[in-house]
Design an enzyme around this catalytic site. Structure first.
Site, mmCIF file in Angstrom:
data_model
loop_
_atom_site.group_PDB
_atom_site.id
_atom_site.type_symbol
_atom_site.label_atom_id
_atom_site.label_comp_id
_atom_site.label_asym_id
_atom_site.label_seq_id
_atom_site.Cartn_x
_atom_site.Cartn_y
_atom_site.Cartn_z
ATOM 1 N N LYS A 193 -17.392 0.484 30.011
ATOM 2 C CA LYS A 193 -16.970 1.708 30.710
ATOM 3 C C LYS A 193 -16.794 2.919 29.792
ATOM 4 O O LYS A 193 -15.986 3.807 30.061
ATOM 5 C CB LYS A 193 -15.678 1.474 31.525
ATOM 6 C CG LYS A 193 -15.667 0.235 32.383
ATOM 7 C CD LYS A 193 -16.938 -0.108 33.084
ATOM 8 C CE LYS A 193 -17.325 0.816 34.212
ATOM 9 N NZ LYS A 193 -18.635 0.363 34.827
ATOM 10 N N HIS A 201 -22.171 -5.100 25.003
ATOM 11 C CA HIS A 201 -20.732 -4.835 24.869
ATOM 12 C C HIS A 201 -20.122 -5.772 23.824
ATOM 13 O O HIS A 201 -18.895 -5.797 23.673
ATOM 14 C CB HIS A 201 -20.009 -5.078 26.195
ATOM 15 C CG HIS A 201 -20.370 -4.118 27.294
ATOM 16 N ND1 HIS A 201 -20.444 -2.767 27.102
ATOM 17 C CD2 HIS A 201 -20.643 -4.330 28.607
ATOM 18 C CE1 HIS A 201 -20.763 -2.177 28.252
ATOM 19 N NE2 HIS A 201 -20.906 -3.099 29.172
ATOM 20 N N SER A 215 -11.358 3.224 34.490
ATOM 21 C CA SER A 215 -12.727 2.950 34.914
ATOM 22 C C SER A 215 -12.966 1.439 35.030
ATOM 23 O O SER A 215 -13.569 0.956 35.996
ATOM 24 C CB SER A 215 -13.695 3.573 33.893
ATOM 25 O OG SER A 215 -15.024 3.387 34.287
#
Ligand code: PPS
Length: 294
Positions: free
Chosen positions: A46, A107, A137
């Site tokens: 995010k 990620h 988020s």
């Protein structure tokens, strides 16, 4: 089937909580074979991954928007570790079949980064975002994404964030470890807030890192095509191609707000103070700093 993985808790890989569906056969990540011209977009979730992915893809296509719209963002820039057994093939396998230069989304924190990406000295673009907006988020994303565990209440979520009990582990370690490596490795370290403040200036940095130089007209075209409004309306970037049984955008759209400071609409004063304490502890001994308002 993919639904076997719905609302499962994170599964730890060497201590790092990862989306359950992505964790089988982890050797595929450790053994991933990088290519010298791979470009990696690494982020804590995010933090602006999709935005940077679209920018990089258009740059690699020399600003040709038509070419860059050949496919959905998650096919053009596959997420290395993603896999939903029985439903979506492993990102590592999809990447093996892509022509060079590949753009890889991940990620993964430094501790889980495949060795080959370092050995091949791949260009890495890291995007970081202030943790209050990341938490907001991520909370909305956990609510709409069936492959993530239920986020629970916002108050508990803040505690989980502070404890690092989040998908892909603690935010602080993630941003600090890449920051510490940026001199010795091939890392362009970018901030979401800077991109919001002056997209043109920031896209120029990415162009330079990728060895490209375009006219002002092309640069403006890239800015327009990658604006929040354009990407929210674009079916190739707004994730509307993903089944609503996995990502229910009626709960929260993938392209949600795209601003800095939405945390102010979510944190109470005491939650904000607790979070500030956490932030200070994480960041004070570094020369990293984040902007919470732009
Ligand atoms: S993911 O799922 O981790 O890959 O998500 P990621 O793409 O990293 O982050 C999603 C957030 O980025 C916002 N976003 C943008 N902001 C500004 N401009 C553009 N073009 C843009 N594209 C995506 C997106 O709206 C998410 O942030 P929030 O705060 O939820 O709106």
């Amino acid at each position: 089937m993919g639904s076997d993985f719905f609302r499962k808790d994170w599964v730890k890989i060497r201590g790092v909580p990862i989306i359950c569906a992505c964790t089988p056969n982890w050797e595929r990540i450790d053994n991933f074979q990088a290519r010298e011209d791979d470009i990696v977009i690494a982020t804590y979730p995010k933090s602006g991954t999709t935005w940077m992915s679209e920018i990089v893809d258009i740059i690699l296509n020399d600003g040709d928007i038509e070419k860059s719209q050949r496919d959905a963002i998650f096919n053009k820039v596959p997420m290395l570790e993603f896999w939903v057994p029985g439903a979506v093939p492993p990102g590592s396998q999809v990447l093996d079949a892509l022509p060079s230069p590949r753009v890889i989304k991940t990620h993964l924190p430094v501790s889980l980064f495949p060795k080959s990406l370092w050995e091949k000295k791949c260009k890495i673009i890291y995007v970081a975002r202030n943790p209050k907006d990341v938490a907001v988020s991520f909370y909305h994303f956990d609510k709409m994404n069936q492959l993530h565990p239920e986020p629970g209440t916002w108050d508990n979520y803040i505690d989980k964030f502070i404890q690092g009990n989040m998908g892909f582990g603690p935010w602080g370690a993630h941003v600090k470890e890449f920051w510490a490596l940026k001199q010795e490795r091939n890392i362009l370290y970018m901030f979401y807030e800077d991109m919001l403040e002056d997209p043109k200036r920031e896209i120029k940095k990415v162009m330079k890192f990728l060895g490209k130089d375009f006219s002002n007209d092309v640069l403006e075209k890239i800015c327009l095509q990658t604006s929040f409004k354009a990407m929210k309306e674009n079916p190739k970037t707004n994730y509307s191609a993903i089944s609503s049984s996995i990502m229910d955008q009626s709960v929260s759209p993938f392209m949600r707000k795209g601003i800095c400071g939405d945390w102010k609409n979510h944190f109470t004063v005491s939650q904000s103070e607790k979070f500030d304490e956490y932030y200070q502890k994480e960041i004070s001994k570094t020369d990293l700093s984040f902007r919470f308002l732009v």
